[in-house]
Motif scaffolding. Sequence first.
Motif, PDB file in Angstrom:
ATOM      1  N   SER A   3     -10.249 -27.891 -21.073  1.00  0.00           N
ATOM      2  CA  SER A   3      -8.942 -28.147 -20.456  1.00  0.00           C
ATOM      3  C   SER A   3      -9.121 -28.612 -19.020  1.00  0.00           C
ATOM      4  N   ARG A 179       0.318 -33.312 -27.744  1.00  0.00           N
ATOM      5  CA  ARG A 179       0.683 -32.047 -28.366  1.00  0.00           C
ATOM      6  C   ARG A 179       1.500 -31.252 -27.360  1.00  0.00           C
ATOM      7  N   GLU A 181       0.788 -28.715 -25.561  1.00  0.00           N
ATOM      8  CA  GLU A 181       0.085 -28.344 -24.328  1.00  0.00           C
ATOM      9  C   GLU A 181      -0.283 -29.572 -23.482  1.00  0.00           C
ATOM     10  N   GLY A 182      -0.052 -30.749 -23.985  1.00  0.00           N
ATOM     11  CA  GLY A 182      -0.346 -31.967 -23.217  1.00  0.00           C
ATOM     12  C   GLY A 182      -1.081 -32.981 -24.061  1.00  0.00           C
ATOM     13  N   THR A 184      -4.303 -34.678 -25.751  1.00  0.00           N
ATOM     14  CA  THR A 184      -5.636 -34.328 -26.238  1.00  0.00           C
ATOM     15  C   THR A 184      -6.358 -35.612 -26.617  1.00  0.00           C
ATOM     16  N   THR A 194      -8.307 -31.749 -23.043  1.00  0.00           N
ATOM     17  CA  THR A 194      -6.848 -31.750 -22.999  1.00  0.00           C
ATOM     18  C   THR A 194      -6.350 -31.548 -21.568  1.00  0.00           C
ATOM     19  N   PRO A 196      -2.312 -31.933 -19.111  1.00  0.00           N
ATOM     20  CA  PRO A 196      -0.903 -32.377 -19.114  1.00  0.00           C
ATOM     21  C   PRO A 196      -0.732 -33.815 -18.629  1.00  0.00           C
TER      22      PRO A 196
END
Length: 387
Positions: A3, A179, A181-182, A184, A194, A196
């Motif tokens: 991330s 997705r 969460e941001g 990918t 991944t 944002p």
Amino acid sequence: MTSADFLIVGAGVAGLSAGARLARHGKVVIVEAEEALGYHSSGRSVSFSHYGIGNSAVRGLTAWSRGFFEDPPGDFCATPLSRTVPTLYFATEDSLAALEALEAEIVRFTDATRRIDSPAMSELCPALRTGEGAAVTGILDPTGLKLDSDALLQSFGRAIRATGGEIMHGRRIASIERRAEGWTVRSEKGETWTAPILIDAAGAWADPVAGLAGIRPIGVQPRRRTIIVVDPPAGADFSAWPFTHSAAGDFYMLPEAGQLLASPADEVEDEPCDAAPDEYDVALAADRVEHYCDLKVTRIAHRWAGLRSFVADRVPTAGFDRQAPGFFWLAGQGGYGLQTAPAMAAIAEALITGSAWPEGLAELGVTRDRIEPGRLSAGTGSPPPRP
Ligand SMILES: Cc1cc2nc3c(=O)[nH]c(=O)nc-3n(C[C@H](O)[C@H](O)[C@H](O)COP(=O)(O)OP(=O)(O)OC[C@H]3O[C@@H](n4cnc5c(N)ncnc54)[C@H](O)[C@@H]3O)c2cc1C
């Protein structure tokens, strides 16, 4: 899956310079298809900063960026990023109007230029043909900057790593998904990252990379440029020759590390690719050397080509896509991606973090609406002719 706060596709000068600024605000990960920094356009440039190229927005970005090259911040780089090399723009009888138009643009950004006549041009660049049928007048701009592109790219990379950021080499992005969460992204080898915010700094591949995310293109058109290295006149000390540019925009020549580089300033439409010089363009480059200079090209010591990628109005683009939240375009740097990189990186930082527009840029004619991708209609065709 790794991330990050900011995920950047492409470790050319665009991705690296923006990454170095964003590293102050969060974790940066750059994913780069090639093993070496600047393998594509950024490593194939002739690395010059001057006002003789582009439109008024490009000149404004260039002017704003100069300070960074002349006096980089803190411990950014142990060696100088630039050295002053004068630029000579010359005109033949046929290109006098082009020289006048260029002069009118340049003097808006520097008052250091002056007109020079044939003897003065010969003194500065003895190889240049002058007089009837050749160069008859010129403008000398003593403020040109020869940039050290390798030092620049490596220093941006160091600045990113110093804050815990990562540059993942040899990873070509093959798919992009949005997705909850941001964004990918997945490499061809199956690794995933991944974040944002996803920044598309993929140079000639900016549209295809956006396409992986199902985002409409902004019309980035790669155009190939060719450089040849020729033997200088025997016994001549050409190290102090200026960056010599025809006002007609069909030739330039400059000394570089003991060699003489020349280009027909070609702009051949191409696909995003590992650009290679075409035999015709190499021959054209040699022909232009012999046309404009008293030089016989008996040997081409080296040659290369690279892509310069433009959007329709030829203004470099930075900004969020209107349809895809968190997807940021940083593309279309054309033939001025190095000389405009500090300004474009500051713009990217301001737009991504929601901070103020970089001080002084609006006064130089560079406003948000000139830079953001919303000004471009999707799938635009060929750029207009060079101004
Ligand atoms: C011959 C020549 C002379 C030039 N002279 C000058 C000059 O004097 N001054 C100046 O300012 N500019 C000059 N330029 C222009 C300048 O080089 C470019 O504007 C600049 O390098 C563009 O930088 P970039 O980061 O956008 O592109 P690039 O350097 O091409 O970087 C894009 C990166 O994205 C990566 N990438 C693409 N797709 C993927 C994927 N799917 N997954 C992961 N990575 C991907 C690529 O591998 C590449 O490394 C010149 C260019 C050429 C070719």
